[in-house]
Design a protein around this motif. Structure first.
Motif, PDB file in Angstrom:
ATOM      1  N   GLN A 145      12.373  35.482  17.240  1.00 15.13           N
ATOM      2  CA  GLN A 145      13.039  34.923  18.417  1.00 15.13           C
ATOM      3  C   GLN A 145      13.347  36.018  19.419  1.00 15.13           C
ATOM      4  N   ARG A 146      13.817  37.160  18.941  1.00 14.18           N
ATOM      5  CA  ARG A 146      14.122  38.260  19.856  1.00 14.18           C
ATOM      6  C   ARG A 146      12.849  38.804  20.504  1.00 14.18           C
ATOM      7  N   ALA A 147      11.737  38.779  19.784  1.00 17.21           N
ATOM      8  CA  ALA A 147      10.466  39.217  20.368  1.00 17.21           C
ATOM      9  C   ALA A 147      10.033  38.281  21.493  1.00 17.21           C
ATOM     10  N   HIS A 148      10.239  36.967  21.306  1.00 18.97           N
ATOM     11  CA  HIS A 148       9.912  36.025  22.376  1.00 18.97           C
ATOM     12  C   HIS A 148      10.810  36.257  23.596  1.00 18.97           C
ATOM     13  N   ILE A 149      12.070  36.589  23.357  1.00 21.13           N
ATOM     14  CA  ILE A 149      12.966  36.875  24.471  1.00 21.13           C
ATOM     15  C   ILE A 149      12.525  38.160  25.174  1.00 21.13           C
ATOM     16  N   ALA A 150      12.101  39.159  24.407  1.00 21.47           N
ATOM     17  CA  ALA A 150      11.587  40.386  25.010  1.00 21.47           C
ATOM     18  C   ALA A 150      10.349  40.098  25.851  1.00 21.47           C
ATOM     19  N   ARG A 151       9.470  39.234  25.358  1.00 23.18           N
ATOM     20  CA  ARG A 151       8.288  38.866  26.151  1.00 23.18           C
ATOM     21  C   ARG A 151       8.696  38.247  27.483  1.00 23.18           C
ATOM     22  N   ALA A 152       9.716  37.370  27.442  1.00 16.14           N
ATOM     23  CA  ALA A 152      10.196  36.755  28.679  1.00 16.14           C
ATOM     24  C   ALA A 152      10.780  37.803  29.624  1.00 16.14           C
ATOM     25  N   LEU A 153      11.548  38.747  29.088  1.00 13.12           N
ATOM     26  CA  LEU A 153      12.132  39.785  29.932  1.00 13.12           C
ATOM     27  C   LEU A 153      11.065  40.699  30.529  1.00 13.12           C
ATOM     28  N   ALA A 154       9.950  40.871  29.800  1.00 19.54           N
ATOM     29  CA  ALA A 154       8.857  41.700  30.312  1.00 19.54           C
ATOM     30  C   ALA A 154       8.211  41.092  31.551  1.00 19.54           C
TER      31      ALA A 154
END
Length: 253
Positions: A145-154
């Motif tokens: 889930q945190r990786a998906h959030i990081a993708r969004a922030l990228a």
């Protein structure tokens, strides 16, 4: 206002899921979306993100109908983290996060220092910098889930839409994520189950019931004992003080 929703209606067959909803998302603020299961939160978020088209009404970005804006153009400024986002390929975490840079690059452009900086910053903000080279299938549910959030922030978004992003996270990372999103200088709309998280971090709240808005305003205006009983069917005491304006909900037996 960057995001405005104008009297939108959306149906599945003859069943109305979203029924005449209108609101404005305060620019640079966090808007929390609350409601019991089946109230229409996820459908509304997908309409706002342009992934569904309303049967009537419209969603606008800076006064332009999102339905008239190309998907790539929308993705350059709006990121959406879905509740059940998945990645099937066994990529490294950093490669998943790099996907967030695609809307900003042409098919012929190479990877730039700006792209690299955006990815590293996103990994750091999401708290998974040390996992950057781990394989996707080795991650826990919370780490994914945190990786998906990081993708969004990228994506370097101006608007961030999140559908119950704290699911699968332990309490430490739930609070960390809410602090992260509330501290971003962007417009965010976030669906939540935890009412105390909504009270603590959101600037404004909207409560849905059966596809309609039943309450809208600041947390201390919306989260009343009467509303909790009528909408969520729970007995609770809502506490606040002159020193702490945000309400705290204490659930009763």
């Amino acid at each position: 206002m960057s995001i405005e929703v104008h009297d939108i209606v959306w149906k599945i067959g003859k069943k109305t899921i979203i029924d005449g909803i209108s609101f404005e998302a305060p620019k640079g603020k966090m808007l929390g979306l609350l409601g019991p299961n089946g109230s229409g939160k996820t459908s509304l978020l997908r309409l706002i993100a342009g992934l569904k088209r309303p049967h009537s009404g419209k969603v606008t970005l800076d006064a332009q109908d999102i339905g008239t804006i190309g998907r790539r153009s929308v993705a350059r400024r709006m990121a959406f983290v879905e509740q059940h986002a998945t990645t099937n390929a066994n990529l490294r975490v950093v490669d998943v996060v790099k996907l967030g840079r695609f809307p900003h690059r042409s098919i012929f452009s190479g990877w730039t220092p700006a792209d690299e900086e955006a990815v590293e910053d996103a990994l750091d903000r999401a708290g998974i910098l040390e996992k950057r080279n781990d394989r996707w299938q080795s991650l826990s549910g919370g780490e994914k889930q945190r990786a998906h959030i990081a993708r969004a922030l990228a994506q370097s978004p101006s608007e961030l839409i999140l559908d119950e992003p704290t699911n699968h996270l332990d309490i430490q990372h739930q609070i960390g994520l809410m602090r992260l999103v509330s501290g971003l200088p962007i417009t965010s709309i976030i669906a939540l189950h935890d009412l105390n998280h909504a009270a603590m971090f959101c600037d404004r709240l909207i409560v849905l019931q059966k596809g309609r808005i039943v309450a809208c305003g600041a947390p201390h205006e919306v989260l009343t004992e009467h509303l909790l009983k009528e909408v969520f069917s729970v007995e609770a005491r809502v506490e606040s003080s002159a020193y702490h304006a945000r309400p705290h909900i204490q659930y009763l037996r």
